[in-house]
Motif scaffolding. Structure first.
Motif, PDB file in Angstrom:
ATOM      1  N   UNK A   1      19.823   9.687 -36.148  1.00 47.86           N
ATOM      2  CA  UNK A   1      19.157   9.234 -34.845  1.00 47.86           C
ATOM      3  C   UNK A   1      19.356   7.780 -34.457  1.00 47.86           C
ATOM      4  N   UNK A   2      20.210   7.197 -35.156  1.00 47.63           N
ATOM      5  CA  UNK A   2      20.449   5.890 -34.760  1.00 47.63           C
ATOM      6  C   UNK A   2      21.900   5.468 -34.671  1.00 47.63           C
TER       7      UNK A   2
ATOM      8  N   UNK B   1      15.206  23.967 -30.760  1.00 48.46           N
ATOM      9  CA  UNK B   1      14.132  24.366 -31.711  1.00 48.46           C
ATOM     10  C   UNK B   1      13.093  24.655 -31.109  1.00 48.46           C
ATOM     11  N   UNK B   2      12.488  24.026 -29.919  1.00 49.31           N
ATOM     12  CA  UNK B   2      11.462  24.506 -29.331  1.00 49.31           C
ATOM     13  C   UNK B   2      11.529  25.582 -28.253  1.00 49.31           C
ATOM     14  N   UNK B   3      12.789  26.011 -28.129  1.00 48.55           N
ATOM     15  CA  UNK B   3      12.901  27.110 -27.179  1.00 48.55           C
ATOM     16  C   UNK B   3      13.056  26.691 -25.713  1.00 48.55           C
ATOM     17  N   UNK B   4      13.761  25.266 -25.596  1.00 43.73           N
ATOM     18  CA  UNK B   4      13.931  24.696 -24.271  1.00 43.73           C
ATOM     19  C   UNK B   4      15.611  24.715 -24.146  1.00 43.73           C
TER      20      UNK B   4
ATOM     21  N   UNK C   1      16.449  15.153 -32.195  1.00 42.09           N
ATOM     22  CA  UNK C   1      16.191  15.175 -30.653  1.00 42.09           C
ATOM     23  C   UNK C   1      14.691  15.597 -30.284  1.00 42.09           C
ATOM     24  N   UNK C   2      13.976  16.004 -31.402  1.00 42.73           N
ATOM     25  CA  UNK C   2      12.555  16.389 -31.203  1.00 42.73           C
ATOM     26  C   UNK C   2      11.749  15.205 -31.279  1.00 42.73           C
ATOM     27  N   UNK C   3      11.083  14.633 -30.508  1.00 40.92           N
ATOM     28  CA  UNK C   3       9.984  13.421 -30.691  1.00 40.92           C
ATOM     29  C   UNK C   3       9.143  13.844 -31.708  1.00 40.92           C
ATOM     30  N   UNK C   4       8.375  13.088 -32.477  1.00 41.06           N
ATOM     31  CA  UNK C   4       7.548  13.047 -33.500  1.00 41.06           C
ATOM     32  C   UNK C   4       6.371  13.840 -33.144  1.00 41.06           C
TER      33      UNK C   4
END
Length: 331
Positions: free
Chosen positions: A12-13, A68-71, A98-101
């Motif tokens: 993430x960094x 992961x979220x289906x987008x 890539x998924x916000x907490x």
């Protein structure tokens, strides 16, 4: 003096390349004359494609798949038409960073996009696929990927299961409609995680919390993995608990082993070998490696530890750098 800098990514960094450049610049601030050899590395997670891009002579392609979220998202994979090799990173498709907490949804997070990208690579002509496990936001046991490949799941009432959140209802698995294009393809699973499929040391309990699962959700995920493993044991006479690394990437390792005859290799070992780091003409006098968090998992064969062992075998001091350091017990 020749210094090796082989930093893993800081999730993430910093990519491996960016971390290497930062260390190189730091060394040259002290002594601009030092010869620094940098190596882009990974152990199966983020950065695996880039680490294998030069040795495998990969061309990078992109294709829209589900995250992961289906987008929909554009996922990058590496491909070599002449060797028919493709390299896919699970983290590139359904990665956690890539998924916000506040949006993480461990119960419903899916690996469907991984299956989509596998079919894309095969349609391009790939017959030998390297799959980098690591950095996923999922704990679906490969349910989503397998559905994308044509596998169907049913509950006790013979109702088809379409939702990742219903893994705990899996009673029967049907491979009849698996894509014919998978025949003749081989899968090398790049993985440095040894966790079993389920249980206290399994995918849900060890990695579920960092993917956003609370205590109740961890239990539900673990029950789902147990149901999936029981169905696989019944239909394929294969005990996923006996396969080292089956719990990698939320159980995706087990899905590859059971349905695609995936062969596990050490990510660190493969990438160090592919980049000829162990065969450098000039011996190193100092080595740097590291990752975002140096902890007990680092000691279990992850890339920085592989560099440390290489240095120890050659009598070369090794410095590990990390953003965070947790208590370690060295034997």
């Amino acid at each position: 003096m020749t210094i090796l800098v082989a930093m893993d990514s800081f999730k993430g960094s910093l990519s491996s390349f960016m971390a290497n450049q930062a260390v190189r610049e730091g060394i040259h601030l002290i002594d601009p004359s030092e010869h620094v050899h940098t190596a882009t590395v990974a152990d199966g997670g983020e950065g695996t494609i880039e680490a294998l891009r030069h040795p495998f002579q990969l061309r990078l392609d992109k294709y829209p798949v589900l995250n992961a979220l289906g987008s929909l998202k554009e996922a990058t994979y590496g491909f070599n038409l002449s060797t028919k090799i493709a390299v896919i990173e699970v983290a590139e498709v359904c990665g956690l960073p890539e998924i916000p907490v506040h949006l993480r949804d461990p119960i419903h997070a899916t690996t469907f996009g991984v299956g989509q990208l596998i079919l894309v690579a095969i349609a391009k002509g790939a017959t030998h696929l390297y799959i980098g496990l690591g950095g996923s936001a999922t704990t679906d046991g490969g349910f989503g990927m397998l559905r994308a490949l044509g596998v169907r799941f049913f509950d006790e009432s013979e109702e088809e299961i379409l939702d990742t959140g219903l893994l705990h209802h899996i009673h029967r698995i049907d491979e009849t409609d698996m894509h014919a294009s998978l025949e003749g393809c081989s899968f090398t699973i790049i993985c440095d995680v040894e966790n079993p499929f389920f249980g206290k040391e399994g995918a849900a309990h060890i990695y579920g919390p960092q993917k956003g699962a609370d205590g109740e959700e961890v239990q539900l995920l673990d029950v789902g993995l147990r149901c999936m493993a029981a169905s696989i044991l019944t239909s394929k006479q294969l005990d996923l608990q006996q396969i080292v690394g089956s719990g990698a990437a939320g159980g995706l390792g087990g899905a590859f082993a059971a349905f695609l005859d995936g062969k596990f290799v050490s990510g660190a070992g493969l990438i160090l070998e592919a980049n000829d780091i162990r065969k450098m003409d000039k011996p190193f006098t100092l080595m740097f490696s590291g990752e975002g968090k140096i902890d007990a998992q680092t000691l279990k064969g992850k890339l920085p530890m592989s560099i440390a062992r290489m240095g120890s075998a050659q009598g070369v001091p090794v410095i590990l750098l990390g953003e965070a350091l947790r208590s370690l017990q060295m034997n």
